[in-house]
Write a protein that holds these residues in place. Structure first.
Motif, PDB file in Angstrom:
ATOM      1  N   GLN A 129       1.988   9.378  -6.058  1.00  0.00           N
ATOM      2  CA  GLN A 129       2.744  10.738  -5.764  1.00  0.00           C
ATOM      3  C   GLN A 129       3.701  11.059  -7.073  1.00  0.00           C
ATOM      4  OE1 GLN A 129       2.134  12.885  -2.981  1.00  0.00           O
ATOM      5  NE2 GLN A 129       3.690  14.177  -4.124  1.00  0.00           N
ATOM      6  N   GLN A 146       1.278   4.178  -2.923  1.00  0.00           N
ATOM      7  CA  GLN A 146       0.977   5.824  -2.536  1.00  0.00           C
ATOM      8  C   GLN A 146       2.127   6.366  -3.117  1.00  0.00           C
ATOM      9  OE1 GLN A 146       0.487   5.513   1.605  1.00  0.00           O
ATOM     10  NE2 GLN A 146      -1.728   5.305   1.492  1.00  0.00           N
ATOM     11  N   ALA A 154      -4.262   6.663  -5.495  1.00  0.00           N
ATOM     12  CA  ALA A 154      -3.591   5.790  -4.792  1.00  0.00           C
ATOM     13  C   ALA A 154      -4.850   4.803  -4.119  1.00  0.00           C
ATOM     14  CB  ALA A 154      -2.899   5.986  -3.492  1.00  0.00           C
ATOM     15  N   GLU A 155      -5.740   5.561  -3.611  1.00  0.00           N
ATOM     16  CA  GLU A 155      -7.158   4.672  -3.209  1.00  0.00           C
ATOM     17  C   GLU A 155      -7.628   3.757  -4.318  1.00  0.00           C
ATOM     18  OE1 GLU A 155      -9.744   7.445  -1.480  1.00  0.00           O
ATOM     19  OE2 GLU A 155      -8.254   8.140   0.167  1.00  0.00           O
ATOM     20  N   SER A 212      -3.094  12.455  -5.874  1.00  0.00           N
ATOM     21  CA  SER A 212      -2.525  11.208  -6.099  1.00  0.00           C
ATOM     22  C   SER A 212      -3.105  10.320  -4.713  1.00  0.00           C
ATOM     23  CB  SER A 212      -0.832  11.476  -5.408  1.00  0.00           C
ATOM     24  OG  SER A 212      -0.703  12.217  -4.312  1.00  0.00           O
ATOM     25  N   GLU A 213      -3.643  10.931  -3.643  1.00  0.00           N
ATOM     26  CA  GLU A 213      -4.101  10.173  -2.660  1.00  0.00           C
ATOM     27  C   GLU A 213      -5.525   9.477  -3.201  1.00  0.00           C
ATOM     28  OE1 GLU A 213      -5.181  12.634   0.772  1.00  0.00           O
ATOM     29  OE2 GLU A 213      -3.251  13.142   1.011  1.00  0.00           O
ATOM     30  N   ASN A 233       0.839  -1.259  -0.022  1.00  0.00           N
ATOM     31  CA  ASN A 233      -0.221  -0.178   0.025  1.00  0.00           C
ATOM     32  C   ASN A 233       0.910   1.337   0.034  1.00  0.00           C
ATOM     33  OD1 ASN A 233      -2.172  -1.751   0.007  1.00  0.00           O
ATOM     34  ND2 ASN A 233      -3.022  -1.010   2.124  1.00  0.00           N
TER      35      ASN A 233
END
Length: 702
Positions: A569, A565, A584-585, A580-581, A561
């Motif tokens: 990023q 991320q 990533a999710e 980016s968050e 994980n």
């Protein structure tokens, strides 16, 4: 007037086939010998004479009904109004099943015999055969003296049996006719009503079809291949709930099913049905509707391998294509349409088999007869490549249609446009299309269209419509069998040349185009510009993908994980994504749905589509040390490189197809896999550039 069941069927067939039918064709439809039909015809002719009609025997055609349209209509009305005095054994058994499956209490043998109009001995013999049929649905027929006859089993299994009864008694074409009737607000034909009488209220089906159509108009995606099956499933559910029959117990993997987008569609659908029928539908029914949608899901949105389809399935499919190609002596590798079509069918097919769901293939007898060697070949090869699943003949039949389409597909120069309308899914549609291309080379462009979306304004000049289902709203079209008989080919070709749409040679074709008025010239110009614009879009996308491509080596590694991320990023720092968050999710959520390591390799493919992706990219990321990851087959693999594919949530068809092509090219060969596993940036870029150039060339040639 007395007519036996077979005599009534014979008249129905003769009325429905104006071009004529051979004795053998009628015999095959009724599953009897030609001698039996010859005998029955003698009983039919006196009835025909009463309506001033006669049978004419024509060489190469068979029996043709001769007489005025008015008299034919009078005969049709009379036959539909006659009370049936005799059932065939098959019809008796179907009627018995429909009665017993819907009763909540035992039924006496005497009552059944009286209702159907035969002796107790006949009913008893029919029940023995019916009992064997029920075993396939895990249902048991209980017969006790002084108690009666009763079918015992779970409610889902009873519904499965009822669905099969409906699909055996009423074809997809007839159910589509119900929809057309609803749209045209005309009267329901007695014949279809009669066939459904003992199974389900026709009005329920009409209301369900209207609800499904309403949901599609609101923008919800319901694949054509699942439309009719879903209508039957929902109609039975509404009918059974009205009768007080509820599904009890629980399904496996409910939580996973409720997380799918199909579950959200099912919830909306169930809410509409609750309003329409003023009933309360239990939540478990939503899960079953979701399973049906998942079990019939088709990858018709483009970008198949960008969706949840695993590359493990694509790898197995490629292996199957190679095996069939080697056995038949036909080069099938490189047929992207075949690969996508098979993956599109196999993904829901494997789901159906895992869930114990069945599918009905009305064309199976014809497939086994006309493609006997190919059918036997796939029966042998499929279990070798997919050993975890047990493929029924119906599923093998659908695969045969895909391979038959590819093997028979031949590219010809064409001069006409054609719209192909089918009801039995992508395999049938493709099979019909390739046979048309082969048999009628004058056709230069084929369009596939849903019967539900088909309308007269879609039929442009010099366009023919070929359909496997009735289209009452279309002025002129050809109603054909998906296998396209020689007689049907001749009829279409004769019509084309009668209209003088196609000239004899290229010089005449040029003269025809030169002589066309300005409006048609403008149309041809716009058509060409649209194609060039599409090619330009593809070219720009390829340029963008190659520009952004890189092989990045990472120096340190955290858990999975945290690394995802980091990847997101990094993309944001390069201004390729906005948030980016959230990206990533999305990647983590996709990884949790199923493993992403490619079986048999040291690669993992991470991919997602998100509103936060500004520029579509394909990049390779080398890990400082191998990482254990769950594979697409749920096994554990050691991964040394991650392939990252990002695309916008809302994207054009060209982009989705391009990214799907890249996904497929990764596993195209052992050489390709090795290049992605160990090659440097230049080596991978060179391979990617070569593949994408070939892809662009194929688009230019279309």
């Amino acid at each position: 007037m007395y007519l036996s069941a077979r005599e009534k069927h014979i008249i129905d067939y003769l009325l429905a086939n104006e071009e004529g039918l051979t004795i053998k064709e009628i015999a095959d439809k009724l599953n009897v010998s030609s001698r039996t039909i010859h005998r029955d015809i003698q009983g039919v002719e006196p009835t025909l004479h009463q309506f001033e009609l006669r049978l004419e025997k024509q060489t190469g055609v068979g029996l043709k009904l001769i007489g005025s349209v008015d008299k034919r209509n009078e005969l049709r009305d009379m036959v539909n109004e006659i009370k049936r005095d005799e059932y065939t054994p098959e019809e008796r058994q179907q009627l018995l099943l429909s009665i017993l499956l819907q009763k909540r209490e035992p039924v006496k043998l005497f009552t059944l015999a009286k209702e159907i109009g035969v002796t107790i001995a006949t009913i008893s013999n029919d029940l023995n055969k019916v009992s064997d049929w029920l075993e396939a649905f895990q249902l048991e027929m209980v017969r006790k003296r002084s108690y009666g006859i009763e079918i015992q089993g779970d409610e889902p299994n009873k519904r499965r049996a009822l669905r099969r009864l409906i699909t055996e008694k009423v074809s997809e074409e007839e159910l589509l006719s119900l929809l057309e009737v609803h749209r045209a607000k005309s009267e329901l034909k007695d014949q279809t009503s009669e066939k459904l009488l003992h199974l389900i209220d026709v009005k329920i089906i009409l209301d369900v079809l209207a609800t499904l159509h309403e949901l599609r108009e609101r923008g919800e995606s319901i694949a054509d291949v699942s439309f009719i099956g879903l209508a039957v499933h929902l109609s039975l559910a509404v009918d059974r709930i009205n009768r007080g029959e509820r599904i009890e117990g629980h399904l496996n993997k409910i939580e996973k099913i409720t997380q799918t987008k199909e579950y959200q569609v099912a919830k909306k659908l169930v809410l509409l049905l609750e309003e329409k029928f003023s009933i309360e539908i239990p939540p478990i029914e939503i899960v079953y509707v979701t399973m049906h949608l998942l079990g019939a899901k088709q990858g018709d949105e483009g970008g198949l391998l960008l969706q949840e389809t695993s590359l493990d399935l694509a790898i197995r499919t490629k292996h199957l294509i190679d095996e069939v190609g080697e056995a038949t002596g036909v080069t099938l590798r490189g047929d992207q349409s075949l690969l996508e079509g098979l993956v599109s069918h196999l993904k829901p097919a494997l789901f159906r088999m895992e869930q114990g769901m069945t599918i009905y293939n009305a064309l199976l007898p014809k497939i086994k007869k006309d493609y006997k060697e190919l059918f036997l070949l796939l029966q042998k090869k499929v279990p070798e490549i997919f050993p975890k699943w047990e493929f029924p003949e119906e599923e093998i039949g659908f695969l045969v249609m895909h391979f038959g389409s590819s093997i028979e597909g031949a590219k010809h120069k064409r001069g006409l446009k054609a719209i192909v309308v089918c009801s039995s899914g992508i395999g049938t549609s493709k099979l019909l299309a390739t046979r048309l291309e082969k048999e009628i080379p004058e056709i230069r462009e084929l369009t596939h269209m849903s019967a539900f979306d088909m309308s007269q304004d879609k039929v442009l000049e010099q366009t023919i419509v070929i359909s496997t289902v009735p289209l009452p709203s279309i002025e002129s079209y050809f109603l054909v069998n998906p296998f396209l008989s020689k007689k049907e080919v001749d009829r279409i070709r004769h019509s084309i040349h009668t209209k003088n749409w196609v000239k004899a040679d290229n010089s005449e074709r040029k003269a025809e185009i030169v002589g066309q008025h300005d409006e048609v010239k403008e149309w041809l110009k716009e058509d060409a510009l649209t194609k060039l614009e599409s090619i330009q879009q593809i070219s720009n996308l390829i340029n963008s993908i190659l520009t952004q491509f890189e092989l990045k080596a990472w120096s340190h590694l955290l858990n999975t994980n945290a690394f995802i991320q980091q990847l997101a990023q990094y993309q944001e720092e390069k201004h390729l994504v906005e948030n980016s968050e959230r990206v990533a999710e999305a990647l983590i959520e996709r990884e949790q749905l199923g493993g992403l390591a490619i079986p048999g390799t040291r690669l993992a493919l991470f991919h997602t589509r998100s509103d936060d992706v500004k520029v579509a990219t394909f990049t390779v990321h080398e890990l400082p040390e191998p990482m254990q990851m769950r594979g697409m087959d749920n096994e554990e693999y050691e991964v040394s490189r991650i392939l990252l594919m990002l695309a916008p949530e809302i994207w054009n068809k060209q982009g989705l197809e391009l990214m799907s092509f890249i996904s497929a090219s990764i596993i195209e060969s052992d050489e390709s896999i090795q290049r992605f596993e160990t090659g440097d940036e230049q080596a991978i870029f060179t391979l990617l550039e070569r593949n994408l150039k070939e892809y662009l060339i194929t688009k230019l040639q279309k």
